[in-house]
Scaffold this motif. Structure first.
Motif, short mmCIF file in Angstrom:
data_model
loop_
_atom_site.label_atom_id
_atom_site.label_comp_id
_atom_site.label_asym_id
_atom_site.label_seq_id
_atom_site.Cartn_x
_atom_site.Cartn_y
_atom_site.Cartn_z
N VAL A 37 0.92 -1.37 0.11
CA VAL A 37 0.09 0.07 0.07
C VAL A 37 0.87 1.20 -0.11
CG1 VAL A 37 -1.79 1.20 1.35
CG2 VAL A 37 -1.87 -1.22 0.97
N HIS A 38 1.83 1.30 0.82
CA HIS A 38 3.00 2.41 0.86
C HIS A 38 3.44 2.72 -0.67
CE1 HIS A 38 5.64 5.53 2.24
NE2 HIS A 38 6.64 5.02 1.59
N ALA A 39 3.82 1.61 -1.19
CA ALA A 39 4.09 1.73 -2.70
C ALA A 39 3.16 2.25 -3.51
CB ALA A 39 4.81 0.33 -3.19
N ALA A 40 2.12 1.96 -3.29
CA ALA A 40 1.11 2.46 -4.36
C ALA A 40 0.70 4.11 -3.71
CB ALA A 40 -0.14 1.42 -4.19
N LEU A 41 0.52 4.15 -2.59
CA LEU A 41 0.03 5.46 -2.13
C LEU A 41 1.10 5.92 -1.09
CD1 LEU A 41 -3.57 4.12 -1.41
CD2 LEU A 41 -2.86 5.66 -3.34
N PRO A 42 2.30 6.45 -1.67
CA PRO A 42 3.38 6.73 -0.63
C PRO A 42 3.13 8.02 0.14
CG PRO A 42 4.02 7.36 -3.05
CD PRO A 42 2.66 6.68 -2.93
N SER A 43 2.09 8.89 -0.05
CA SER A 43 1.73 10.09 0.41
C SER A 43 0.50 9.84 1.71
CB SER A 43 1.24 11.22 -0.39
OG SER A 43 0.10 11.02 -1.02
N VAL A 44 0.10 8.76 1.71
CA VAL A 44 -1.06 8.26 2.70
C VAL A 44 -0.35 7.86 3.86
CG1 VAL A 44 -3.27 7.04 3.09
CG2 VAL A 44 -2.79 8.18 0.92
N PRO A 45 -0.74 8.49 4.95
CA PRO A 45 -0.27 7.83 6.33
C PRO A 45 -0.56 6.53 6.83
CG PRO A 45 -0.92 10.16 6.72
CD PRO A 45 -1.57 9.71 5.38
N ILE A 46 -0.13 5.65 7.23
CA ILE A 46 -0.60 4.23 7.39
C ILE A 46 -0.04 4.11 8.87
CG2 ILE A 46 0.00 1.61 7.03
CD1 ILE A 46 1.03 2.58 4.20
N ILE A 47 -0.82 3.33 9.60
CA ILE A 47 -0.78 2.93 10.96
C ILE A 47 -0.56 1.39 10.75
CG2 ILE A 47 -1.57 2.32 13.31
CD1 ILE A 47 -3.63 4.70 12.74
N GLY A 48 0.78 0.93 11.01
CA GLY A 48 0.91 -0.44 10.81
C GLY A 48 0.66 -1.62 12.20
N MET A 49 0.19 -2.70 12.00
CA MET A 49 -0.26 -3.50 13.13
C MET A 49 -0.12 -4.72 12.72
SD MET A 49 -4.11 -2.56 13.71
CE MET A 49 -3.73 -0.72 13.47
N GLY A 50 0.11 -5.58 13.60
CA GLY A 50 0.11 -7.25 13.33
C GLY A 50 1.31 -7.86 13.87
N GLY A 51 1.39 -8.17 15.24
CA GLY A 51 2.42 -9.09 15.75
C GLY A 51 3.33 -8.25 16.13
N VAL A 52 3.44 -7.06 16.78
CA VAL A 52 4.41 -6.27 17.22
C VAL A 52 4.65 -6.51 18.60
CG1 VAL A 52 5.23 -4.00 17.72
CG2 VAL A 52 4.08 -4.07 15.63
N LEU A 53 5.97 -7.29 18.85
CA LEU A 53 6.48 -7.46 20.22
C LEU A 53 7.44 -6.81 20.70
CD1 LEU A 53 5.95 -11.37 20.43
CD2 LEU A 53 4.46 -9.82 21.19
N THR A 54 8.30 -6.30 19.83
CA THR A 54 9.44 -5.43 20.29
C THR A 54 9.78 -4.34 19.27
OG1 THR A 54 10.82 -6.68 18.35
CG2 THR A 54 10.47 -7.58 20.51
N GLY A 55 10.54 -3.41 19.69
CA GLY A 55 10.99 -2.06 18.94
C GLY A 55 11.46 -2.50 17.55
#
Length: 320
Positions: A230-248
């Motif tokens: 999605v970022h590759a197609a819409l680079p100017s659109v802010p994205i909240i990323g999530m899914g399995g985040v356990l660490t920095g």
């Protein structure tokens, strides 16, 4: 560590994932919620909902299945008790909303538009459309865009509308593009993909609802792929990323893929301090890589090889 969700500035990129911190008061027993970029509420519905029957959670290898069913007190109780509690403490609050019809989403947005303390509205599109044989909104670009357009039409202009996308689609980029065309200021991904497990002792499905949403580390590669595309197609659109985040490091991976905000979800069930730990680890990792600004790392993995090295050299030369 500052970042932006649309035009709204957040002190740092860490938020909670919808449904994993209820509406904040439980998590506030462990740390000051103002220390994270924002808190995302569970999905608020028009009427109170008891949720699905038990058992509705089951552990899986590197993950968790849940079929809670948007349990909650309804929008009236949320506006009367929960949102004011967050506003009094100055917590930046992303309100997740869920509905069964376009009209229901619109009604929810209308109730929220004048409510103090709403930083952004996240539209949970992984809800069945009861006017279309229960087909999930998120699986159809046109249906998703219709919901987003209806919410955007009644929401205050200064409150970003975030479309939360499902990975259970043929082409997530086309759905994302439809949502942006419909008025979404930002995108949130990924919602939990649908999974199932069977209890081999009882020889029955582990969940009363049979299937449920899969979360945890098992889905992180899926999340990274969706954010990347999605970022590759819409680079100017802010994205909240999530899914399995356990660490920095997990958060950093999503940022390199294109996310400017990262949500922590399932990790909170066994570590209520996970948001603060992930934030600290991310900050240390960025400093070790030579970044002075979070924004310089967003989407960096899309740039040509050697860009990261050139970035560090430029920073060193600037310092000299």
């Amino acid at each position: 560590m500052r970042t932006y969700l649309g035009h709204v500035e957040l002190a740092n990129p860490i938020t909670t994932a919808a449904g994993c911190a209820a509406s904040g008061s439980e998590l506030a027993q462990f740390f000051d919620l103002g220390r994270i970029g924002a808190l995302t509420t569970r999905s608020i519905t028009m009427a109170p909902r008891a949720g699905r029957p038990t058992p509705r959670m089951a552990e899986t290898p590197s993950g968790l299945l849940n079929a809670v069913g948007l349990q909650g007190p309804g929008v009236d109780a949320f506006l009367e008790r929960e949102l004011p509690w967050l506003a009094q403490r100055g917590v930046r609050t992303v309100v997740s909303v869920g509905g069964g019809t376009v009209a229901e989403y619109t009604a929810l947005a209308r109730r929220l538009t004048d409510a103090p303390g709403v930083t952004a509205v996240e539209v949970n599109l992984s809800c069945p459309n009861i006017e279309d044989r229960g087909r999930v909104f998120a699986r159809d670009g046109a249906a998703s865009a219709e919901v987003i357009a209806s919410v955007r039409s009644v929401m205050r202009y200064d409150v970003p509308v975030v479309a939360k996308l499902s990975p259970d689609v043929v082409d997530i980029v086309s759905v994302a593009r439809a949502c942006v065309d419909g008025g979404a200021d930002a995108l949130s991904m990924i919602n939990s993909p649908i999974g199932m497990s069977i209890d081999t002792e009882a020889m029955r499905p582990s969940l009363a609802a049979v299937t449920g949403g899969l979360s945890g580390p098992a889905i992180r590669p899926l999340a990274v792929r969706c954010v990347w595309q999605v970022h590759a197609a819409l680079p100017s659109v802010p994205i909240i990323g999530m899914g399995g985040v356990l660490t920095g490091r997990d958060a950093f991976e999503l940022i390199l893929a294109g996310a400017c905000v990262v949500a922590v979800g399932t990790a909170l069930f066994h570590d209520p301090y996970a948001c603060l730990r992930v934030l600290r680890e991310l900050e240390e990792l960025l400093a070790a890589r030579g970044f002075h600004r979070l924004a310089d790392a967003v989407g960096l993995a899309h740039r040509p090889p050697g860009t990261a090295t050139r970035h560090r050299i430029d920073l060193e030369e600037t310092a000299l």
